[in-house]
Design a protein around this motif. Structure first.
Motif, PDB file in Angstrom:
ATOM      1  N   SER A 125       0.809  -1.222   0.000  1.00  0.00           N
ATOM      2  CA  SER A 125       0.000   0.000   0.000  1.00  0.00           C
ATOM      3  C   SER A 125       0.836   1.263   0.000  1.00  0.00           C
ATOM      4  O   SER A 125       0.328   2.337  -0.315  1.00  0.00           O
ATOM      5  CB  SER A 125      -0.964   0.014   1.198  1.00  0.00           C
ATOM      6  N   HIS A 126       2.126   1.152   0.362  1.00  0.00           N
ATOM      7  CA  HIS A 126       3.009   2.325   0.273  1.00  0.00           C
ATOM      8  C   HIS A 126       4.446   1.894   0.145  1.00  0.00           C
ATOM      9  O   HIS A 126       4.965   1.137   0.954  1.00  0.00           O
ATOM     10  CB  HIS A 126       2.888   3.228   1.500  1.00  0.00           C
ATOM     11  N   ILE A 129       6.238   7.757  -2.707  1.00  0.00           N
ATOM     12  CA  ILE A 129       5.271   8.522  -3.496  1.00  0.00           C
ATOM     13  C   ILE A 129       6.001   9.128  -4.690  1.00  0.00           C
ATOM     14  O   ILE A 129       7.078   9.709  -4.537  1.00  0.00           O
ATOM     15  CB  ILE A 129       4.629   9.633  -2.648  1.00  0.00           C
ATOM     16  N   TYR A 138       1.198  10.144  -6.429  1.00  0.00           N
ATOM     17  CA  TYR A 138       0.533   8.838  -6.458  1.00  0.00           C
ATOM     18  C   TYR A 138       1.450   7.796  -5.826  1.00  0.00           C
ATOM     19  O   TYR A 138       2.663   7.984  -5.730  1.00  0.00           O
ATOM     20  CB  TYR A 138       0.172   8.430  -7.891  1.00  0.00           C
ATOM     21  N   HIS A 139       0.843   6.689  -5.401  1.00  0.00           N
ATOM     22  CA  HIS A 139       1.568   5.581  -4.784  1.00  0.00           C
ATOM     23  C   HIS A 139       1.825   4.508  -5.843  1.00  0.00           C
ATOM     24  O   HIS A 139       0.880   3.870  -6.305  1.00  0.00           O
ATOM     25  CB  HIS A 139       0.761   4.972  -3.633  1.00  0.00           C
ATOM     26  N   ASP A 142       0.332   0.524  -5.864  1.00  0.00           N
ATOM     27  CA  ASP A 142      -0.603   0.489  -4.737  1.00  0.00           C
ATOM     28  C   ASP A 142      -1.590  -0.660  -4.882  1.00  0.00           C
ATOM     29  O   ASP A 142      -2.405  -0.692  -5.796  1.00  0.00           O
ATOM     30  CB  ASP A 142      -1.345   1.829  -4.655  1.00  0.00           C
ATOM     31  N   VAL A 163       7.284  10.492   0.864  1.00  0.00           N
ATOM     32  CA  VAL A 163       6.736   9.357   1.598  1.00  0.00           C
ATOM     33  C   VAL A 163       5.486   9.807   2.347  1.00  0.00           C
ATOM     34  O   VAL A 163       5.318  10.985   2.653  1.00  0.00           O
ATOM     35  CB  VAL A 163       7.750   8.746   2.596  1.00  0.00           C
ATOM     36  N   THR A 164       4.642   8.866   2.653  1.00  0.00           N
ATOM     37  CA  THR A 164       3.400   9.177   3.341  1.00  0.00           C
ATOM     38  C   THR A 164       3.635   9.544   4.806  1.00  0.00           C
ATOM     39  O   THR A 164       4.566   9.034   5.457  1.00  0.00           O
ATOM     40  CB  THR A 164       2.435   7.985   3.276  1.00  0.00           C
ATOM     41  N   GLN A 168       6.535   7.928   9.449  1.00  0.00           N
ATOM     42  CA  GLN A 168       7.795   8.537   9.018  1.00  0.00           C
ATOM     43  C   GLN A 168       8.587   9.028  10.222  1.00  0.00           C
ATOM     44  O   GLN A 168       8.026   9.250  11.302  1.00  0.00           O
ATOM     45  CB  GLN A 168       7.545   9.681   8.035  1.00  0.00           C
ATOM     46  N   ASN A 187      -5.416  15.832   2.744  1.00  0.00           N
ATOM     47  CA  ASN A 187      -4.140  15.245   2.363  1.00  0.00           C
ATOM     48  C   ASN A 187      -3.237  16.296   1.735  1.00  0.00           C
ATOM     49  O   ASN A 187      -3.702  17.365   1.341  1.00  0.00           O
ATOM     50  CB  ASN A 187      -4.353  14.105   1.342  1.00  0.00           C
ATOM     51  N   LEU A 207      12.902   5.953   1.371  1.00  0.00           N
ATOM     52  CA  LEU A 207      12.051   4.838   1.764  1.00  0.00           C
ATOM     53  C   LEU A 207      12.932   3.768   2.388  1.00  0.00           C
ATOM     54  O   LEU A 207      13.947   3.383   1.818  1.00  0.00           O
ATOM     55  CB  LEU A 207      11.333   4.260   0.548  1.00  0.00           C
TER      56      LEU A 207
END
Length: 213
Positions: A125-126, A129, A138-139, A142, A163-164, A168, A187, A207
């Protein structure tokens, strides 16, 4: 103090589950970590919070939900040298916190670290980005591949565009200098933070695939 974990929540079951996973995810001593929560739930939910970890847990503020503002306020109260920003619905894998901290602290060119995340079906899911030609974030991949494929080397630990904010790590002083932009309603503040780290601090966003949840 080494680490402040910042989380926004309104659901006791999620906070409890996050705390359940914390001891195996982090090897720091109890006095080296604090968990600070911005609470926007009911009194009934609050009474059900049970911290099973060895780390101190504090309801640092009670405020209406606004992710950027809530996190900024928690950061202003944090005593740790490093901040870990975390969503309350995470289940941290063993060694996750250690891996994120180690990457951030071992490479001076790294200013912000994000984690590898999967959904409850085991789908990625991540993994960072990216930005498309329309300047939209966008990821990649995903929920298109099982996370085991990533573990086999499909996506390395390396610099990424962003990164989301779901999980983090960043130095406290860096975040206080460039906090989340509170103009975002839902967001986007996490992506802007990543750009701030690269543009204003001249550091990289990475990441860390060894940090997973």
């Amino acid at each position: 103090m080494r680490l402040s974990i910042l989380v926004v929540s309104r659901t006791a079951a999620l906070i409890n589950r996050l705390c359940d996973s914390l001891d195996a995810a982090c090897s720091l001593a109890p006095m080296e970590v604090e968990v600070l929560c911005s609470w926007n739930g009911s009194d009934v939910e609050e009474a059900q919070i049970r911290n099973s970890s060895r780390y101190d847990f504090h309801l640092a503020q009670r405020a209406p939900y606004h992710f950027a503002s809530n996190m900024n306020a928690l950061a202003s109260l944090a005593g740790g040298e490093i901040l870990m920003l975390a969503n309350d619905d995470l289940i941290l894998d063993p060694g996750c916190v250690d891996a994120g901290l180690n990457l951030l602290c071992s490479r001076p060119e790294v200013g912000l670290v994000g984690a590898l995340l999967r959904d409850q079906q085991g789908l990625l899911s991540h993994a960072g980005i990216n930005i498309d030609i329309r300047c939209s974030s966008y990821h990649p991949l995903d929920r298109l591949v099982p996370v085991e494929q990533v573990a086999k080397g499909l996506i390395p630990t390396a610099p990424v565009a962003a990164v989301t904010g779901a999980l983090q790590w960043i130095e406290r002083d860096a975040f206080r200098t460039h906090p989340f932009n509170p103009a975002y309603q839902v967001n986007g503040e996490d992506v802007e933070l990543c750009f701030d780290v690269q543009q204003h601090l001249d550091q990289q966003v990475w990441l860390c695939t060894e940090a997973s949840a």
